[in-house]
Design a protein around this motif. Structure first.
Motif, PDB file in Angstrom:
ATOM      1  N   GLN A  27       0.838  -1.197   0.000  1.00  0.00           N
ATOM      2  CA  GLN A  27       0.000   0.000   0.000  1.00  0.00           C
ATOM      3  C   GLN A  27       0.877   1.252   0.000  1.00  0.00           C
ATOM      4  N   VAL A  28       1.802   1.292  -0.938  1.00  0.00           N
ATOM      5  CA  VAL A  28       2.729   2.411  -1.054  1.00  0.00           C
ATOM      6  C   VAL A  28       2.353   3.224  -2.283  1.00  0.00           C
ATOM      7  N   GLY A  29       2.058   4.497  -2.077  1.00  0.00           N
ATOM      8  CA  GLY A  29       1.648   5.353  -3.178  1.00  0.00           C
ATOM      9  C   GLY A  29       2.583   6.514  -3.393  1.00  0.00           C
ATOM     10  N   VAL A  30       2.224   7.327  -4.377  1.00  0.00           N
ATOM     11  CA  VAL A  30       3.006   8.500  -4.735  1.00  0.00           C
ATOM     12  C   VAL A  30       2.040   9.671  -4.897  1.00  0.00           C
ATOM     13  N   MET A  31       2.506  10.853  -4.496  1.00  0.00           N
ATOM     14  CA  MET A  31       1.678  12.055  -4.593  1.00  0.00           C
ATOM     15  C   MET A  31       2.538  13.185  -5.138  1.00  0.00           C
ATOM     16  N   GLY A  32       1.968  13.972  -6.050  1.00  0.00           N
ATOM     17  CA  GLY A  32       2.701  15.107  -6.580  1.00  0.00           C
ATOM     18  C   GLY A  32       1.763  16.176  -7.093  1.00  0.00           C
ATOM     19  N   ALA A  33       2.266  17.411  -7.062  1.00  0.00           N
ATOM     20  CA  ALA A  33       1.490  18.562  -7.523  1.00  0.00           C
ATOM     21  C   ALA A  33       2.255  19.283  -8.630  1.00  0.00           C
ATOM     22  N   SER A  34       1.536  19.714  -9.650  1.00  0.00           N
ATOM     23  CA  SER A  34       2.094  20.480 -10.754  1.00  0.00           C
ATOM     24  C   SER A  34       3.219  19.700 -11.436  1.00  0.00           C
ATOM     25  N   ALA A  35       4.439  20.251 -11.498  1.00  0.00           N
ATOM     26  CA  ALA A  35       5.555  19.512 -12.097  1.00  0.00           C
ATOM     27  C   ALA A  35       5.852  18.253 -11.282  1.00  0.00           C
ATOM     28  N   GLY A  36       5.634  18.304  -9.963  1.00  0.00           N
ATOM     29  CA  GLY A  36       5.772  17.111  -9.128  1.00  0.00           C
ATOM     30  C   GLY A  36       4.720  16.071  -9.475  1.00  0.00           C
ATOM     31  N   GLY A  37       3.593  16.522 -10.020  1.00  0.00           N
ATOM     32  CA  GLY A  37       2.574  15.611 -10.515  1.00  0.00           C
ATOM     33  C   GLY A  37       3.066  14.862 -11.737  1.00  0.00           C
ATOM     34  N   HIS A  38       3.895  15.531 -12.551  1.00  0.00           N
ATOM     35  CA  HIS A  38       4.480  14.834 -13.703  1.00  0.00           C
ATOM     36  C   HIS A  38       5.433  13.753 -13.223  1.00  0.00           C
ATOM     37  N   LEU A  39       6.209  14.046 -12.184  1.00  0.00           N
ATOM     38  CA  LEU A  39       7.114  13.025 -11.645  1.00  0.00           C
ATOM     39  C   LEU A  39       6.312  11.850 -11.070  1.00  0.00           C
ATOM     40  N   ALA A  40       5.263  12.153 -10.302  1.00  0.00           N
ATOM     41  CA  ALA A  40       4.434  11.080  -9.721  1.00  0.00           C
ATOM     42  C   ALA A  40       3.777  10.242 -10.822  1.00  0.00           C
ATOM     43  N   ALA A  41       3.263  10.892 -11.856  1.00  0.00           N
ATOM     44  CA  ALA A  41       2.640  10.164 -12.963  1.00  0.00           C
ATOM     45  C   ALA A  41       3.696   9.423 -13.790  1.00  0.00           C
ATOM     46  N   SER A  42       4.908   9.978 -13.876  1.00  0.00           N
ATOM     47  CA  SER A  42       6.004   9.269 -14.567  1.00  0.00           C
ATOM     48  C   SER A  42       6.315   7.972 -13.843  1.00  0.00           C
ATOM     49  N   LEU A  43       6.419   8.044 -12.527  1.00  0.00           N
ATOM     50  CA  LEU A  43       6.675   6.842 -11.748  1.00  0.00           C
ATOM     51  C   LEU A  43       5.542   5.831 -11.946  1.00  0.00           C
ATOM     52  N   SER A  44       4.329   6.330 -12.100  1.00  0.00           N
ATOM     53  CA  SER A  44       3.148   5.474 -12.247  1.00  0.00           C
ATOM     54  C   SER A  44       2.993   4.865 -13.632  1.00  0.00           C
ATOM     55  N   THR A  45       3.683   5.412 -14.618  1.00  0.00           N
ATOM     56  CA  THR A  45       3.555   4.894 -15.981  1.00  0.00           C
ATOM     57  C   THR A  45       4.867   4.345 -16.538  1.00  0.00           C
ATOM     58  N   LEU A  46       5.997   4.803 -16.012  1.00  0.00           N
ATOM     59  CA  LEU A  46       7.305   4.431 -16.560  1.00  0.00           C
ATOM     60  C   LEU A  46       8.139   3.592 -15.595  1.00  0.00           C
ATOM     61  N   TYR A  47       7.549   3.116 -14.506  1.00  0.00           N
ATOM     62  CA  TYR A  47       8.295   2.320 -13.510  1.00  0.00           C
ATOM     63  C   TYR A  47       8.976   1.142 -14.198  1.00  0.00           C
ATOM     64  N   SER A  48      10.110   0.717 -13.647  1.00  0.00           N
ATOM     65  CA  SER A  48      10.905  -0.315 -14.322  1.00  0.00           C
ATOM     66  C   SER A  48      10.617  -1.735 -13.849  1.00  0.00           C
ATOM     67  N   SER A  49       9.927  -1.877 -12.710  1.00  0.00           N
ATOM     68  CA  SER A  49       9.631  -3.217 -12.207  1.00  0.00           C
ATOM     69  C   SER A  49       8.456  -3.155 -11.238  1.00  0.00           C
TER      70      SER A  49
END
Length: 176
Positions: A27-49
């Motif tokens: 149950q580990v999530g990520v949260m980001g706002a604005s440009a930090g939202g791009h990083l959070a969404a990057s982790l959510s779509t481009l994760y390596s494993s």
């Protein structure tokens, strides 16, 4: 990019220390706002494993797309440089990187955001929905950009209560 690998390392570290820190490693999530939202969404779509895939994502008025006219110009320039190739633009336009394995999402924004066009969130919502990824999106009529947890944001109570309810009742964790 280095920032994405740092975010993956953070998820990996949280899971490695989960027992010690009293955290459920599933149950580990990520949260980001604005440009930090791009990083959070990057982790959510481009994760390596699976080890570095977040279980959920919380995005506040996120930068999602790198497509001119939709993106935030400063974020695009900082991430991709002055003259990015079409391939680079596509690689970091996260609405194009959503898969059925992207984690469930909670997205919140204001309709009158003049910095990051609402189409960023709307496009990402549609991509998640098309891939049948659970997604909850809340668009408030006013507020602009960058309100975060500010008390003077008109809809602070509403969005934080919606987030608490989603975290408590709406998030469905997979059995691993």
């Amino acid at each position: 990019k280095k920032t994405l690998s740092d975010a993956e390392q953070a998820i990996r570290m949280i899971r490695q220390h989960a027992k010690e820190w009293g955290i459920n490693p599933n149950q580990v999530g990520v949260m980001g706002a604005s440009a930090g939202g791009h990083l959070a969404a990057s982790l959510s779509t481009l994760y390596s494993s699976d080890e570095t895939r977040p279980d959920f994502q919380i995005l506040l008025y996120p930068v999602i797309s790198m497509v001119p006219g939709i993106t935030h110009g400063g974020s695009r320039k900082n991430l991709l440089g002055d003259n990015p190739t079409k391939e680079l633009e596509d690689a970091y336009s996260l609405e194009r990187r959503v898969s059925p394995r992207s984690p469930q999402a909670f997205i919140v924004l204001s309709a009158d955001d003049g910095a990051v066009p609402p189409m960023n969130s709307i496009g990402y919502f549609l991509a998640l929905n098309q891939q049948k990824v659970p997604v909850s999106m809340h668009i408030y009529p006013i507020g602009g950009h960058g309100w975060g947890f500010r008390d003077n944001f008109t809809y602070k109570r509403q969005w934080t209560e919606e987030l608490e309810k989603w975290l408590r009742d709406g998030v469905k964790f997979e059995k691993k």
